[in-house]
Scaffold this active site. Structure first.
Site, PDB file in Angstrom:
ATOM      1  N   THR A 125       0.780  -1.350  -0.036  1.00  0.00           N
ATOM      2  CA  THR A 125       0.031   0.005   0.166  1.00  0.00           C
ATOM      3  C   THR A 125       0.874   1.211  -0.032  1.00  0.00           C
ATOM      4  OG1 THR A 125      -1.548   1.317   1.448  1.00  0.00           O
ATOM      5  CG2 THR A 125      -0.100  -0.284   2.544  1.00  0.00           C
ATOM      6  N   LYS A 157       2.039  -3.342   7.199  1.00  0.00           N
ATOM      7  CA  LYS A 157       2.365  -3.641   5.775  1.00  0.00           C
ATOM      8  C   LYS A 157       3.804  -3.074   5.581  1.00  0.00           C
ATOM      9  CE  LYS A 157      -0.209  -4.562   3.216  1.00  0.00           C
ATOM     10  NZ  LYS A 157      -0.709  -5.897   2.588  1.00  0.00           N
TER      11      LYS A 157
HETATM   12  P1  NAD Z   1     -10.011  -7.215   2.025  1.00  0.00           P
HETATM   13  O1  NAD Z   1     -10.084  -6.607   4.005  1.00  0.00           O
HETATM   14  O2  NAD Z   1     -11.423  -6.812   1.512  1.00  0.00           O
HETATM   15  O3  NAD Z   1      -9.482  -8.685   1.941  1.00  0.00           O
HETATM   16  C1  NAD Z   1      -8.960  -9.270   2.787  1.00  0.00           C
HETATM   17  C2  NAD Z   1      -8.944 -10.770   2.555  1.00  0.00           C
HETATM   18  O4  NAD Z   1      -8.048 -11.482   3.148  1.00  0.00           O
HETATM   19  C3  NAD Z   1     -10.476 -11.383   3.129  1.00  0.00           C
HETATM   20  O5  NAD Z   1     -10.927 -12.257   2.440  1.00  0.00           O
HETATM   21  C4  NAD Z   1      -9.768 -12.098   4.394  1.00  0.00           C
HETATM   22  O6  NAD Z   1     -10.705 -13.261   4.663  1.00  0.00           O
HETATM   23  C5  NAD Z   1      -8.520 -12.805   3.884  1.00  0.00           C
HETATM   24  N1  NAD Z   1      -7.343 -12.919   5.235  1.00  0.00           N
HETATM   25  C6  NAD Z   1      -7.451 -12.018   6.086  1.00  0.00           C
HETATM   26  N2  NAD Z   1      -6.489 -12.636   6.993  1.00  0.00           N
HETATM   27  C7  NAD Z   1      -6.060 -13.872   6.562  1.00  0.00           C
HETATM   28  C8  NAD Z   1      -5.297 -14.968   6.855  1.00  0.00           C
HETATM   29  N3  NAD Z   1      -4.714 -14.828   8.233  1.00  0.00           N
HETATM   30  N4  NAD Z   1      -5.363 -15.965   6.029  1.00  0.00           N
HETATM   31  C9  NAD Z   1      -5.611 -16.150   4.842  1.00  0.00           C
HETATM   32  N5  NAD Z   1      -6.770 -15.018   4.353  1.00  0.00           N
HETATM   33  C10 NAD Z   1      -6.623 -13.937   5.206  1.00  0.00           C
HETATM   34  O7  NAD Z   1      -8.946  -6.323   1.825  1.00  0.00           O
HETATM   35  P2  NAD Z   1      -8.559  -5.729   0.315  1.00  0.00           P
HETATM   36  O8  NAD Z   1      -9.160  -4.339   0.368  1.00  0.00           O
HETATM   37  O9  NAD Z   1      -8.973  -6.691  -0.829  1.00  0.00           O
HETATM   38  O10 NAD Z   1      -7.061  -5.507   0.364  1.00  0.00           O
HETATM   39  C11 NAD Z   1      -6.187  -6.584  -0.255  1.00  0.00           C
HETATM   40  C12 NAD Z   1      -4.779  -6.169  -0.118  1.00  0.00           C
HETATM   41  O11 NAD Z   1      -4.689  -5.057  -0.820  1.00  0.00           O
HETATM   42  C13 NAD Z   1      -4.256  -6.096   1.145  1.00  0.00           C
HETATM   43  O12 NAD Z   1      -2.977  -6.683   1.446  1.00  0.00           O
HETATM   44  C14 NAD Z   1      -4.272  -4.609   1.390  1.00  0.00           C
HETATM   45  O13 NAD Z   1      -3.347  -4.260   2.546  1.00  0.00           O
HETATM   46  C15 NAD Z   1      -3.952  -4.010   0.237  1.00  0.00           C
HETATM   47  N6  NAD Z   1      -4.447  -2.770  -0.213  1.00  0.00           N
HETATM   48  C16 NAD Z   1      -5.680  -2.449  -0.356  1.00  0.00           C
HETATM   49  C17 NAD Z   1      -6.118  -1.173  -0.610  1.00  0.00           C
HETATM   50  C18 NAD Z   1      -7.681  -0.693  -0.706  1.00  0.00           C
HETATM   51  O14 NAD Z   1      -7.822   0.343  -1.132  1.00  0.00           O
HETATM   52  N7  NAD Z   1      -8.297  -1.608  -0.504  1.00  0.00           N
HETATM   53  C19 NAD Z   1      -5.198  -0.158  -0.561  1.00  0.00           C
HETATM   54  C20 NAD Z   1      -3.821  -0.327  -0.810  1.00  0.00           C
HETATM   55  C21 NAD Z   1      -3.531  -1.803  -0.408  1.00  0.00           C
END
Ligand code: NAD
Ligand code: TYD
Length: 339
Positions: A125, A157
């Site tokens: 991120t 992160k």
């Molecule tokens: P989200 O919270 O919607 O989904 C996270 C998923 O990970 C869920 O399905 C959850 O069940 C799974 N999960 C959590 N802990 C787990 C574990 N211990 N083992 C296996 N699965 C597990 O998140 P998102 O918004 O889809 O983000 C995905 C990635 O992108 C993350 O790494 C986040 O840091 C990164 N990110 C997101 C954004 C954003 O705007 N959403 C921006 C920058 C980076």
């Protein structure tokens, strides 16, 4: 080619699975997800019967489960989306963020090292760079911007990113990292700004804007993000970090007003509530590196992307109703009552 996608029952991971199965129908995708509060198996319903797709319920911190999966599937690539992802939750309770985001990433890399992979891609991120001042629109995050985090979420992160780079340098693990800005699109969990405001406005509830609502985020349409990761997997240089985003900066208050206008709701629903602790002011990505090296630029402007997104939430009430009828109500009460 077999790719393990962790966190694929969440927002971005599920969109990535849909993107990959469509773009590369000959490749096999294994989704590994613990199904935390943020994971939703119904999101993956449309691909469950695809012979090139398999869902495995497992925790990325569970060494034996991940080891067994590698023995069964011999993956070529791992793309790690799995994380605890919500800043407000990390402020209330940091521990699970350290466990999943840091230890889970290390565990995946340990197993990837043991069996060998062509690529380990870490989805990170822009929050690892901290924030930018509101009165310096000339400043952007580049890959050289120092790591300088604000929240337990972004710190976890950043710690994972440093470990990923260390596993490359120390053990030669073939890694890449992408750092993207705020994503928006279909299947985003309702705790995040856009779906939260959409649902509250739909239900004529107050719209809780933190502070003045002047904080700026650089919004990235989720499909543009998926395309960028696919390009990094194909042509990205091992050991490198790529920022993903680009010049879709919006103030929170303006987004909430767009949601009101689109839904025909009065702006009097907006309620300014106590600000988030340590609230980052502005995020803004300089995408020069990924543009120059891989030819990527975001294709979706915010006006079109937000219209698509709000329409998706309007057309998919069953998906979010099922979530807000569950534990989400307790979460909302805890976070927003008396705020
Ligand atoms: P989200 O919270 O919607 O989904 C996270 C998923 O990970 C869920 O399905 C959850 O069940 C799974 N999960 C959590 N802990 C787990 C574990 N211990 N083992 C296996 N699965 C597990 O998140 P998102 O918004 O889809 O983000 C995905 C990635 O992108 C993350 O790494 C986040 O840091 C990164 N990110 C997101 C954004 C954003 O705007 N959403 C921006 C920058 C980076
Ligand atoms: P969020 O979607 O939580 O993403 P992030 O914190 O990772 O940027 O929040 C986006 C912005 O919206 C952030 O500046 C905080 C603000 N916000 C609100 O004003 N009210 C809310 O209820 C939420 C969830 C966020």
């Amino acid at each position: 080619m077999t790719t393990i996608v962790t966190g694929g029952a969440g927002f971005i991971g599920s969109n990535f699975i849909f993107y990959m199965l469509k773009k590369h129908p000959e490749e096999r995708i294994i989704c590994v997800d613990k199904l935390t509060y943020a994971g939703n198996l119904s999101t993956l319903a449309s691909v469950m019967d695809n012979p090139n797709f398999r869902f495995v319920k497992a925790d990325i911190c569970d060494e034996s489960a991940i080891d067994q999966l590698f023995v069964e599937e011999h993956p070529d690539v791992v793309v790690n989306f799995a994380a605890e992802s919500h800043v407000d939750r990390s402020i209330k309770d940091p521990n699970i963020f350290l466990q999943t985001n840091i230890m889970g990433t290390a565990n995946l890399m340990n197993v990837a090292r043991k069996y060998g992979v062509q690529r380990f891609h870490q989805v990170s991120t822009d929050e690892v760079y901290g924030d930018l001042p509101l009165d310096r629109p000339d400043l952007f995050f580049t890959e050289e911007t120092p790591i300088h985090t604000s929240s337990p979420y972004s710190s976890s992160k950043a710690a994972a990113d440093l470990l990923v780079l260390a596993y490359h340098r120390t053990y030669g693990l073939p890694v890449t990292i992408s750092r993207c800005s705020n994503n928006y699109g279909s299947y985003q969990f309702p705790e995040k700004l856009i779906p939260l405001m959409f649902i509250d406005a739909t239900e004529n509830r107050p719209l809780p804007v933190y502070g003045e609502g002047l904080n700026v985020r650089d919004w990235l349409y989720v499909e543009d993000h998926c395309q960028a990761i696919d390009l990094i997997l194909q042509n990205g240089r091992v050991g490198e970090v790529y920022n993903i985003g680009g010049h879709n900066e919006m103030r929170n208050i303006d987004i909430v007003k767009i949601i009101c206008q689109t839904l025909g709701k009065p702006e009097s629903l907006i309620e300014h509530v106590t600000d988030r602790k340590g609230h980052d002011r502005r995020y803004a990505i300089d995408p020069t590196k990924i543009h120059n090296e891989l030819g990527w630029l975001p294709e979706t402007n915010f006006k079109d992307g937000i219209a698509e997104t709000l329409k998706w939430y309007q057309d998919n009430q069953d998906w979010w109703q099922q979530i807000i009828n569950g534990d989400y109500q307790k979460y909302y009460e805890k976070m927003y009552a008396n705020r």
